[in-house]
Write a protein that holds these residues in place. Sequence first.
Motif, PDB file in Angstrom:
ATOM      1  N   ASP A 108     -34.095 -60.937-157.033  1.00  0.00           N
ATOM      2  CA  ASP A 108     -34.870 -60.508-158.194  1.00  0.00           C
ATOM      3  C   ASP A 108     -34.005 -60.502-159.454  1.00  0.00           C
ATOM      4  O   ASP A 108     -34.438 -60.967-160.506  1.00  0.00           O
ATOM      5  CB  ASP A 108     -35.468 -59.118-157.940  1.00  0.00           C
ATOM      6  N   GLU A 109     -32.790 -60.005-159.336  1.00  0.00           N
ATOM      7  CA  GLU A 109     -31.886 -59.960-160.495  1.00  0.00           C
ATOM      8  C   GLU A 109     -31.547 -61.369-160.981  1.00  0.00           C
ATOM      9  O   GLU A 109     -31.542 -61.636-162.184  1.00  0.00           O
ATOM     10  CB  GLU A 109     -30.603 -59.203-160.157  1.00  0.00           C
ATOM     11  N   ARG A 121     -33.333 -64.107-160.561  1.00  0.00           N
ATOM     12  CA  ARG A 121     -34.551 -64.654-161.158  1.00  0.00           C
ATOM     13  C   ARG A 121     -34.741 -64.144-162.582  1.00  0.00           C
ATOM     14  O   ARG A 121     -35.004 -64.916-163.508  1.00  0.00           O
ATOM     15  CB  ARG A 121     -35.745 -64.267-160.265  1.00  0.00           C
ATOM     16  N   GLU A 122     -34.587 -62.827-162.780  1.00  0.00           N
ATOM     17  CA  GLU A 122     -34.778 -62.240-164.102  1.00  0.00           C
ATOM     18  C   GLU A 122     -33.731 -62.732-165.093  1.00  0.00           C
ATOM     19  O   GLU A 122     -34.050 -63.060-166.240  1.00  0.00           O
ATOM     20  CB  GLU A 122     -34.739 -60.714-164.013  1.00  0.00           C
ATOM     21  N   THR A 162     -34.411 -66.182-166.426  1.00  0.00           N
ATOM     22  CA  THR A 162     -35.443 -66.244-167.477  1.00  0.00           C
ATOM     23  C   THR A 162     -34.858 -65.912-168.845  1.00  0.00           C
ATOM     24  O   THR A 162     -35.446 -66.246-169.861  1.00  0.00           O
ATOM     25  CB  THR A 162     -36.633 -65.289-167.195  1.00  0.00           C
ATOM     26  N   LYS A 163     -33.686 -65.280-168.853  1.00  0.00           N
ATOM     27  CA  LYS A 163     -33.014 -64.938-170.110  1.00  0.00           C
ATOM     28  C   LYS A 163     -31.934 -65.957-170.467  1.00  0.00           C
ATOM     29  O   LYS A 163     -31.106 -65.713-171.334  1.00  0.00           O
ATOM     30  CB  LYS A 163     -32.415 -63.539-170.011  1.00  0.00           C
TER      31      LYS A 163
END
Length: 125
Positions: free
Chosen positions: A73-74, A76-77, A80-81
Amino acid sequence: MLGKADATPMIAVKDLDRARNFYEQTLGLEAVDDFGEGFVVRSGDTEFNVYRSEFAGTNKATALTFEVDDIEDEVRELKTKGIFFEHYDLPGLEQQGDLHVAEGFKTAWFKDPDGNILSLAEGGS
């Protein structure tokens, strides 16, 4: 001796404004104090100093590791940045996409704008 002393990680950067934006906006950390040529960042119960130095980004080893509960999850997030994850060929770690995996342990490396190597880690404790 030093066994009872707190220790503070230090991250050298060339541009404090760019670093503050990266650590606060991109990584979602909180700057909690300023000191002349740098600032203090909080991540969980840990604080570390980000300071201006001409030697920023010269360390070729991991400078700081964030221990996370869900590394997928980290990653992936952060992607996106605009974070790009490094891929290394390391004995004992199998590369699975952006993750490097061993039994009960996962890690992923990325760099800050000055080239400091940071990582995420899950498990292994």
